[in-house]
Structure formats: structure tokens, C-alpha cells
Design an enzyme around this catalytic site. Structure first.
Site, mmCIF file in Angstrom:
data_model
loop_
_atom_site.group_PDB
_atom_site.id
_atom_site.type_symbol
_atom_site.label_atom_id
_atom_site.label_comp_id
_atom_site.label_asym_id
_atom_site.label_seq_id
_atom_site.Cartn_x
_atom_site.Cartn_y
_atom_site.Cartn_z
ATOM 1 N N HIS A 35 14.188 -15.376 -8.131
ATOM 2 C CA HIS A 35 12.992 -14.861 -8.799
ATOM 3 C C HIS A 35 13.278 -13.546 -9.538
ATOM 4 O O HIS A 35 12.375 -12.732 -9.720
ATOM 5 C CB HIS A 35 11.871 -14.665 -7.786
ATOM 6 C CG HIS A 35 11.503 -15.916 -7.040
ATOM 7 N ND1 HIS A 35 10.949 -17.008 -7.667
ATOM 8 C CD2 HIS A 35 11.644 -16.252 -5.734
ATOM 9 C CE1 HIS A 35 10.747 -17.967 -6.773
ATOM 10 N NE2 HIS A 35 11.154 -17.537 -5.597
ATOM 11 N N ARG A 73 -21.155 8.998 -2.224
ATOM 12 C CA ARG A 73 -21.093 7.598 -2.633
ATOM 13 C C ARG A 73 -22.134 6.757 -1.896
ATOM 14 O O ARG A 73 -22.198 6.772 -0.670
ATOM 15 C CB ARG A 73 -19.697 7.026 -2.378
ATOM 16 C CG ARG A 73 -18.605 7.638 -3.245
ATOM 17 C CD ARG A 73 -18.873 7.360 -4.714
ATOM 18 N NE ARG A 73 -17.894 7.969 -5.571
ATOM 19 C CZ ARG A 73 -16.862 7.325 -6.123
ATOM 20 N NH1 ARG A 73 -16.681 6.052 -5.877
ATOM 21 N NH2 ARG A 73 -16.022 7.964 -6.910
ATOM 22 N N ARG A 79 -11.733 -10.715 0.673
ATOM 23 C CA ARG A 79 -10.627 -10.515 1.616
ATOM 24 C C ARG A 79 -11.202 -10.610 3.019
ATOM 25 O O ARG A 79 -12.139 -11.348 3.249
ATOM 26 C CB ARG A 79 -9.965 -9.155 1.358
ATOM 27 C CG ARG A 79 -9.147 -9.130 0.074
ATOM 28 C CD ARG A 79 -8.593 -7.757 -0.226
ATOM 29 N NE ARG A 79 -9.611 -6.886 -0.804
ATOM 30 C CZ ARG A 79 -9.353 -5.674 -1.267
ATOM 31 N NH1 ARG A 79 -8.121 -5.184 -1.194
ATOM 32 N NH2 ARG A 79 -10.321 -4.933 -1.786
ATOM 33 N N GLU A 87 0.847 -1.177 0.000
ATOM 34 C CA GLU A 87 0.000 0.000 0.000
ATOM 35 C C GLU A 87 0.892 1.240 0.000
ATOM 36 O O GLU A 87 2.109 1.134 -0.184
ATOM 37 C CB GLU A 87 -0.952 -0.049 1.193
ATOM 38 C CG GLU A 87 -1.854 -1.288 1.168
ATOM 39 C CD GLU A 87 -2.826 -1.372 2.325
ATOM 40 O OE1 GLU A 87 -3.223 -0.315 2.860
ATOM 41 O OE2 GLU A 87 -3.194 -2.497 2.715
ATOM 42 N N ARG A 146 5.624 -14.051 -7.157
ATOM 43 C CA ARG A 146 4.282 -14.468 -7.580
ATOM 44 C C ARG A 146 3.910 -13.971 -8.976
ATOM 45 O O ARG A 146 2.822 -14.262 -9.475
ATOM 46 C CB ARG A 146 3.251 -13.996 -6.552
ATOM 47 C CG ARG A 146 3.455 -14.643 -5.188
ATOM 48 C CD ARG A 146 2.522 -14.073 -4.140
ATOM 49 N NE ARG A 146 2.748 -14.698 -2.847
ATOM 50 C CZ ARG A 146 2.239 -14.246 -1.703
ATOM 51 N NH1 ARG A 146 1.474 -13.172 -1.700
ATOM 52 N NH2 ARG A 146 2.499 -14.852 -0.576
#
Length: 305
Positions: free
Chosen positions: A95, A173, A283, A3, A117
Site C-alpha cells: 500500500h 459551549r 461512532r 489521535e 484505506r
């Protein structure tokens, strides 16, 4: 998913270690790492070779490095992407997906893109200059951003964010407040972890309808999100495993300060009630039932565009 604090930590590391460096050579070890670059691996390498890295920029969770060609090298870290600066011989990461060999005033260096990933990617893209004040605001500020980032709203740490316009936009919203916080087109950089932490600090349940909140309540939620992300930034971000690191390979430690996220079954540090975990948008949401009582009516519809 990294984030805002995690991406800002990486951006700061790039700004301190690679700016002013010229790209001498480019190796693409896995084509999927540049799948969003028009032209493929050969064109990606050609667009970077010989270019100087002039600035490291971030908006929300998006990160890019400006080139002296007037273009930008955009890096999306995905779930596990890492940008690692190496200035000496070290074992090659298993990786490793792409490598930029650099010449700098401090000597030769490499910038490695590592991604276990494989959800992350790199691309060289043009910059677009668009009016992009916060939704609901005047929209008078011009910003040069890469084309893939043009739809992303300003973040809470952006000094040009129109806070008044953002508060008004949130209150329009017709969706629960957590979905609104996660809408990167409205305000960028807030993900699942910091949304839960901010809502806990603001004593607001994630299912509270945004359009039912008073202006002062929205301000409290946004101020809490701003506060928690700034504290996480000081701590170098939040790391639950070795997949998130800064450019030197060091993990952040804000996970030690989390009040509710990932703390299901543990006492709330404010009131002592046990933190609960609930499913949310594929989540999880973590809340304190004492500090954040569930509203009697909770709307469950997607945010309007």
C-alpha cells in the site's frame, strides 16, 4: 483514527531519524495521496526535491515537517496512514502511496507514505503566522503553522495553551461535554478513544451539558484528558490492529490500559459495574453507569462555532 499520542509518536520518530536529511528523489505512486497539494504530483515532487528536512512539528492530530525553503510538508494520516523510515533493502509495502528518497549523514534512507484505506494525504504548503491563543484567551501568541492547520486549536500538551481561556470557552459551549472535547477548533488532539477515557477518569457522563459544568469540573475533565494522553504517549499510543505503527513499524500498547473504550460488557476497573456502549455521532461512546451516571437532562445540539 490516530489521535494526539499516536501522531506525537510518529513526529518523535521523524525527528530522530530524518531531520537533516535532503530529499534526493520523490515518487508519487498514487495521485490521490497528494490530492490536497495544489499543482498535482509533478509540482509536489518539484517542491520537495533538493530540500532539507529541518524540523518535525505537530499540533493535535496534524503533523508536518519543515523544509529549508520555508514551506512545510504536511501529512494527514487519515484512518490508516503510516510514515515509515527505511534504511536498508526491504520488501516494498503493498500500500505504498509515495516515497521520498533521502540522503543523510547516516547514509541513504527512504521515507515511505503507506495508506491502506487511502483517506490520508500529503501536501507541501506555505506557513502562516497568525495569533492563535486558545479560544477565549488573549490570543497574543504567534505561531507559524501550515495553511491547512490554521483553523486548529492548540492541544493540551502545548506549553503555550491558555488553560484559563480554554476552561472559560468550554463552559460557554451549549453542547454536551464530549462534543466539546472533540471540537478540534477549540482544543485539538482529543479523539473518541481519549475523550471516553478522560470522561471516565473524571466521573463525568459524555452527555453532561458543558455550560452546566462548574469551573472545577471542567478543569478535572481537561486534566484527565491531559493525563491519559501523556500515559498513552509513554506506551507509544493505542493500537487495535496493524494499521497504526510508528516510523519503525512498531505498534503501541496503550490499548492494554483502556478502562472503558472498547470494553462493553466488561467490569469497570473502579466499581465493577459492566461498561456499556452507546451510539454517538456515528461512532460509539463507552461509559460506566456506576461511575458516570447519565444526567437527567442532556442537551443534543451541535457546538456553536
Amino acid at each position: 483514527m490516530p489521535e494526539l499520542p499516536e501522531v506525537e509518536t510518529v513526529r518523535d520518530g521523524l525527528a530522530r531519524h530524518v531531520l537533516g536529511s535532503a530529499v534526493e528523489e520523490v515518487e508519487v505512486r498514487r495521485e490521490s495521496a497528494v490530492r490536497r497539494h495544489d499543482g498535482g504530483p509533478l509540482d509536489f515532487a518539484a517542491a520537495l526535491r533538493g530540500r532539507t528536512l529541518t524540523a518535525a512539528v505537530r499540533r493535535g492530530k496534524y503533523l508536518w515537517v519543515l523544509l529549508d525553503s520555508g514551506e512545510a510538508l504536511v501529512a494527514h494520516l487519515g484512518m490508516s496512514g503510516q510514515l515509515l523510515v527505511r534504511d536498508g533493502p526491504r520488501p516494498e509495502h503493498p500500500h505504498l502511496r509515495a516515497r521520498l528518497s533521502l540522503t543523510s549523514p547516516q547514509g541513504p534512507r527512504v521515507l515511505d507514505f503507506v495508506d491502506q484505506r487511502t483517506f490520508g494525504h500529503l501536501a507541501v504548503t506555505e506557513l502562516l503566522t497568525t495569533p492563535d491563543g486558545a479560544p477565549g484567551g488573549r490570543g497574543s501568541d504567534l505561531a507559524a503553522v501550515p495553511a491547512p492547520v490554521a483553523h486548529i486549536g492548540r492541544d493540551l500538551l502545548d506549553p503555550h495553551l491558555d488553560r484559563t481561556g480554554l476552561v472559560a470557552a468550554v463552559r460557554r459551549r451549549r453542547s454536551d461535554i464530549k462534543r466539546v472535547l472533540l471540537d478540534q477548533g477549540l482544543v485539538s488532539g482529543i479523539g473518541n478513544i481519549y475523550a471516553d477515557e478522560a470522561l471516565w477518569r473524571a466521573r463525568t457522563h459524555y452527555a453532561r451539558p458543558a455550560d452546566a459544568l462548574r469551573r472545577a469540573q471542567v478543569v478535572t475533565v481537561l486534566d484527565a484528558a491531559d493525563e491519559v494522553m501523556r500515559e498513552a504517549l509513554v506506551a507509544g499510543g493505542t493500537s487495535f490492529d496493524t494499521l497504526y505503527v510508528n516510523v519503525n513499524g512498531t505498534s503501541g500498547y496503550f490499548d492494554r490500559s483502556l478502562a472503558v473504550y472498547g470494553q462493553a460488557g466488561r467490569p469497570c476497573p473502579r466499581c465493577g459495574r459492566l461498561v456499556v456502549r452507546e451510539a454517538f455521532m456515528n461512532r460509539s461512546s463507552f461509559t460506566c453507569p456506576g461511575c458516570q451516571p447519565r444526567p437527567r437532562t442532556a442537551r443534543r445540539v451541535p457546538s456553536r462555532p
